[in-house]
Design an enzyme around this catalytic site. Structure first.
Site, PDB file in Angstrom:
ATOM      1  N   GLY A  39       0.793  -1.229   0.000  1.00  0.00           N
ATOM      2  CA  GLY A  39       0.000   0.000   0.000  1.00  0.00           C
ATOM      3  C   GLY A  39       0.818   1.269   0.000  1.00  0.00           C
ATOM      4  N   CYS A  42       0.707   5.980   0.621  1.00  0.00           N
ATOM      5  CA  CYS A  42      -0.720   6.308   0.578  1.00  0.00           C
ATOM      6  C   CYS A  42      -1.485   5.602   1.685  1.00  0.00           C
ATOM      7  CB  CYS A  42      -1.266   5.916  -0.797  1.00  0.00           C
ATOM      8  SG  CYS A  42      -3.047   5.829  -0.898  1.00  0.00           S
ATOM      9  N   GLY A 156       5.019  25.043   5.614  1.00  0.00           N
ATOM     10  CA  GLY A 156       4.543  24.533   4.328  1.00  0.00           C
ATOM     11  C   GLY A 156       3.044  24.343   4.369  1.00  0.00           C
ATOM     12  N   VAL A 213      11.014  30.993   6.657  1.00  0.00           N
ATOM     13  CA  VAL A 213      11.269  30.641   8.052  1.00  0.00           C
ATOM     14  C   VAL A 213      12.759  30.662   8.365  1.00  0.00           C
ATOM     15  CG1 VAL A 213      11.152  28.741   9.695  1.00  0.00           C
ATOM     16  CG2 VAL A 213       9.243  29.187   8.176  1.00  0.00           C
ATOM     17  N   ILE A 226       7.242  20.673   3.465  1.00  0.00           N
ATOM     18  CA  ILE A 226       7.581  21.550   2.340  1.00  0.00           C
ATOM     19  C   ILE A 226       7.686  20.788   1.024  1.00  0.00           C
ATOM     20  CG2 ILE A 226       8.769  23.254   3.789  1.00  0.00           C
ATOM     21  CD1 ILE A 226      11.424  21.937   2.827  1.00  0.00           C
ATOM     22  N   GLY A 227       7.284  19.530   1.033  1.00  0.00           N
ATOM     23  CA  GLY A 227       7.323  18.765  -0.212  1.00  0.00           C
ATOM     24  C   GLY A 227       8.019  17.436  -0.014  1.00  0.00           C
ATOM     25  N   HIS A 394     -33.056  16.256  -4.505  1.00  0.00           N
ATOM     26  CA  HIS A 394     -33.134  17.292  -3.477  1.00  0.00           C
ATOM     27  C   HIS A 394     -33.525  16.643  -2.151  1.00  0.00           C
ATOM     28  CE1 HIS A 394     -33.948  21.176  -1.650  1.00  0.00           C
ATOM     29  NE2 HIS A 394     -35.081  20.682  -1.192  1.00  0.00           N
TER      30      HIS A 394
HETATM   31  C1  LIG Z   1       0.477  12.918   4.790  1.00  0.00           C
HETATM   32  C2  LIG Z   1       0.144  12.609   3.359  1.00  0.00           C
HETATM   33  C3  LIG Z   1      -1.162  12.698   2.913  1.00  0.00           C
HETATM   34  C4  LIG Z   1      -1.472  12.409   1.597  1.00  0.00           C
HETATM   35  N1  LIG Z   1      -2.766  12.504   1.184  1.00  0.00           N
HETATM   36  C5  LIG Z   1      -3.072  12.240  -0.100  1.00  0.00           C
HETATM   37  C6  LIG Z   1      -4.416  12.302  -0.550  1.00  0.00           C
HETATM   38  O1  LIG Z   1      -5.340  12.598   0.214  1.00  0.00           O
HETATM   39  N2  LIG Z   1      -4.672  12.013  -1.848  1.00  0.00           N
HETATM   40  C7  LIG Z   1      -3.676  11.686  -2.720  1.00  0.00           C
HETATM   41  O2  LIG Z   1      -3.964  11.435  -3.884  1.00  0.00           O
HETATM   42  N3  LIG Z   1      -2.401  11.618  -2.323  1.00  0.00           N
HETATM   43  C8  LIG Z   1      -2.080  11.881  -1.039  1.00  0.00           C
HETATM   44  N4  LIG Z   1      -0.778  11.784  -0.636  1.00  0.00           N
HETATM   45  C9  LIG Z   1       0.243  11.411  -1.635  1.00  0.00           C
HETATM   46  C10 LIG Z   1       0.253   9.905  -1.880  1.00  0.00           C
HETATM   47  O3  LIG Z   1       0.498   9.241  -0.668  1.00  0.00           O
HETATM   48  C11 LIG Z   1       1.310   9.571  -2.912  1.00  0.00           C
HETATM   49  O4  LIG Z   1       1.093  10.343  -4.074  1.00  0.00           O
HETATM   50  C12 LIG Z   1       1.292   8.110  -3.282  1.00  0.00           C
HETATM   51  O5  LIG Z   1       1.512   7.288  -2.167  1.00  0.00           O
HETATM   52  C13 LIG Z   1       2.337   7.822  -4.348  1.00  0.00           C
HETATM   53  O6  LIG Z   1       2.252   6.491  -4.713  1.00  0.00           O
HETATM   54  P1  LIG Z   1       3.509   5.741  -5.336  1.00  0.00           P
HETATM   55  O7  LIG Z   1       2.992   4.402  -5.746  1.00  0.00           O
HETATM   56  O8  LIG Z   1       4.177   6.582  -6.330  1.00  0.00           O
HETATM   57  O9  LIG Z   1       4.570   5.579  -4.148  1.00  0.00           O
HETATM   58  P2  LIG Z   1       4.483   5.222  -2.604  1.00  0.00           P
HETATM   59  O10 LIG Z   1       3.132   5.179  -2.094  1.00  0.00           O
HETATM   60  O11 LIG Z   1       5.481   6.109  -1.953  1.00  0.00           O
HETATM   61  O12 LIG Z   1       5.033   3.718  -2.563  1.00  0.00           O
HETATM   62  C14 LIG Z   1       6.354   3.425  -2.910  1.00  0.00           C
HETATM   63  C15 LIG Z   1       6.681   2.027  -2.428  1.00  0.00           C
HETATM   64  O13 LIG Z   1       7.973   1.687  -2.929  1.00  0.00           O
HETATM   65  C16 LIG Z   1       8.688   0.986  -1.937  1.00  0.00           C
HETATM   66  N5  LIG Z   1      10.108   1.137  -2.246  1.00  0.00           N
HETATM   67  C17 LIG Z   1      10.833   2.279  -2.302  1.00  0.00           C
HETATM   68  N6  LIG Z   1      12.098   2.001  -2.675  1.00  0.00           N
HETATM   69  C18 LIG Z   1      12.176   0.654  -2.856  1.00  0.00           C
HETATM   70  C19 LIG Z   1      13.207  -0.235  -3.243  1.00  0.00           C
HETATM   71  N7  LIG Z   1      14.443   0.196  -3.562  1.00  0.00           N
HETATM   72  N8  LIG Z   1      12.927  -1.553  -3.315  1.00  0.00           N
HETATM   73  C20 LIG Z   1      11.678  -2.025  -3.008  1.00  0.00           C
HETATM   74  N9  LIG Z   1      10.683  -1.214  -2.662  1.00  0.00           N
HETATM   75  C21 LIG Z   1      10.919   0.114  -2.580  1.00  0.00           C
HETATM   76  C22 LIG Z   1       8.273   1.653  -0.641  1.00  0.00           C
HETATM   77  O14 LIG Z   1       8.463   0.774   0.461  1.00  0.00           O
HETATM   78  C23 LIG Z   1       6.789   1.915  -0.909  1.00  0.00           C
HETATM   79  O15 LIG Z   1       5.963   0.869  -0.460  1.00  0.00           O
HETATM   80  C24 LIG Z   1      -0.436  12.043   0.690  1.00  0.00           C
HETATM   81  C25 LIG Z   1       0.877  11.939   1.140  1.00  0.00           C
HETATM   82  C26 LIG Z   1       1.183  12.224   2.451  1.00  0.00           C
HETATM   83  C27 LIG Z   1       2.597  12.096   2.907  1.00  0.00           C
END
Ligand SMILES: Cc1cc2nc3c(=O)[nH]c(=O)nc-3n(C[C@H](O)[C@H](O)[C@H](O)COP(=O)(O)OP(=O)(O)OC[C@H]3O[C@@H](n4cnc5c(N)ncnc54)[C@H](O)[C@@H]3O)c2cc1C
Length: 412
Positions: A39, A42, A156, A213, A226-227, A394
């Site tokens: 998961g 996210c 941020g 800041v 901040i990203g 409605h």
């Molecule tokens: C606090 C917070 C709230 C958020 N809320 C929202 C929201 O409401 N709606 C929304 O759309 N987005 C939200 N986001 C953003 C969202 O979580 C991300 O955009 C999303 O998780 C990206 O998915 P991804 O599959 O690119 O990577 P990720 O979810 O980051 O998953 C990457 C996976 O790769 C694995 N990995 C990394 N390097 C390696 C490696 N070398 N070998 C094996 N595995 C590895 C990690 O363990 C991880 O499981 C939020 C983020 C944060 C931090």
């Protein structure tokens, strides 16, 4: 365990697991490598836990009680992700490219005709203020915090900073929200920023925009939001000739990196870093691997939402001289008034020449639930007049969308 697959996905977040699922549906053999829980960010530290914190009144047992409720929900949802991946080989371990089509996963060499980099991102620290989990927090720390501090500075004011500002304010902290740019949620339309700033100030938060800041002047806990920086280190990208000029892997609208057989999706490919974008990128890439020709992802067709009160949502094209605007407000909506949820409104945009909807801005109750359906209307080429002449039930909050279409007048 087989050591050769049509598709080898690195990362089981929303990008990776949706890519793997679509590849399985396409009849390809699939392996998914991750050294963390199913998961990704996210489910485990992002979208899902933050929405738990923001839903309903604060828990009597404080943040810690909510953290435990979140953990139970996350556990259930992890099983759902594992179910989606049924048929794929799960490889537990850190993955690293060692050459074209060859990946080392925890010491074992695995071959993938297609390798998908879906390794996501992590919180970016403020220069001079490294995360320590005690005084300087990242979102990873705050999703498992047992108690709200008396006061907190949040640096941020993007989606993450604003959502946590509301969480901490709800749980009794004095919140100071600091943003270097001139408004809250600077990635979104200024009209939405205004709606949120008004609500936050009304609730007693201190909002400082246009402020850089100085870390040495801060006392008490600080959340730095901040990203996020891409997880590209230690991936062996150089072994296949991939570079990351601005810290992210560059891809086209199909997730292709320019290196044959290597794809990248999700946060590792840069902004907008959103789960649903990652997932859609993953599906598109998996279709390409199966020899299909999906349309490339239109950046304007990716909705953005913030789950504050009021919620914010934006999709499509909302600026341009060629657009007409229809606007309506929740304070004139029966359901919103009787349930005391009157902040905000809806702005619908359409091409003046054709009347076709191009985009929407929404601030108010449950608007994140509405924007996906508005995105369908835009994709289907629905006009302002058609939206206006459709019957909405409605009383519903979504009647504000209909009122906005009505307010655009009889043109289009
Ligand atoms: C606090 C917070 C709230 C958020 N809320 C929202 C929201 O409401 N709606 C929304 O759309 N987005 C939200 N986001 C953003 C969202 O979580 C991300 O955009 C999303 O998780 C990206 O998915 P991804 O599959 O690119 O990577 P990720 O979810 O980051 O998953 C990457 C996976 O790769 C694995 N990995 C990394 N390097 C390696 C490696 N070398 N070998 C094996 N595995 C590895 C990690 O363990 C991880 O499981 C939020 C983020 C944060 C931090």
């Amino acid at each position: 365990v087989a050591d050769s697959f049509d598709v080898l996905v690195i990362g089981a977040g929303p990008g990776g697991y949706m890519c793997a699922h679509r590849a399985l549906q396409n009849g390809l053999s699939v392996a998914v490598a991750d050294n963390g829980p199913s998961g990704g960010v996210c489910l485990n530290a992002g979208c899902i836990p933050t929405k738990g914190f923001l839903f309903g009144p604060p828990q009597a047992g404080g943040l810690g009680e909510r953290v435990r409720q979140n953990a139970a929900a996350i556990g259930r949802l992890q099983k759902g992700v594992d179910f989606l991946l049924k048929g794929a080989t799960r490889l537990d371990g850190r993955a690293r490219l060692v050459g074209p089509g060859v990946v080392d996963v925890g010491g074992a060499e695995i071959r993938g005709r297609n390798v998908v980099i879906a390794t996501g991102s992590r919180p970016r620290p403020l220069p001079g203020l490294p995360f320590d989990g005690v005084r300087v927090l990242s979102s990873d720390h705050t999703v498992v915090l047992e108690a709200a501090p008396e006061s907190i500075a949040i640096i941020g004011a993007g989606a993450v900073g604003c959502e946590f500002a509301e969480v901490f304010s709800n749980y009794g902290s004095r919140v100071t929200l600091i943003e270097a740019r001139d408004r809250l949620v600077p990635e979104m339309d200024p009209w939405l920023s205004k709606q949120l700033e008004r609500a936050f100030k009304k609730r007693g938060m201190i909002v400082q925009t246009g402020v850089a800041v100085d870390p040495s002047e801060l006392d008490g806990p600080v959340l730095v939001a901040i990203g996020r920086q891409a997880n590209v280190e230690g991936l062996g990208l150089e072994t296949v000739g991939l570079t990351t000029p601005n810290g992210f892997i560059q891809v086209d609208g199909h997730g292709a990196t320019g290196v044959a057989g290597v794809w990248a999706i999700g946060d590792v490919t840069g902004p907008p870093q959103l789960a649903h974008r990652a997932s859609r990128q993953g599906e598109i890439a998996a279709d390409c691997m199966a020899g299909k020709s999906p349309a490339s992802l239109d950046p304007l067709a990716i909705p953005a939402c913030v789950y504050t009160h009021p919620q914010l949502a934006q999709v499509g094209r909302v600026t341009g001289d060629d657009l007409i605007l229809g606007e309506a407000f929740f304070r004139a909506n029966g359901y919103a008034v009787v349930t005391d949820r009157t902040d905000g409104g809806v702005r619908l945009f359409a091409e003046s020449a054709t009347g076709k909807l191009t985009g929407a801005l929404l601030a108010g109750p449950e608007v994140a639930e509405m924007v996906g359906l508005i995105n369908v209307l835009i994709a289907a080429g629905v006009t302002m007049a058609q939206a206006r002449e459709t019957v909405f039930p409605h009383p519903t909050l979504a009647e504000v969308v209909w009122e906005a279409a009505r307010a655009a007048g009889s043109g289009g």
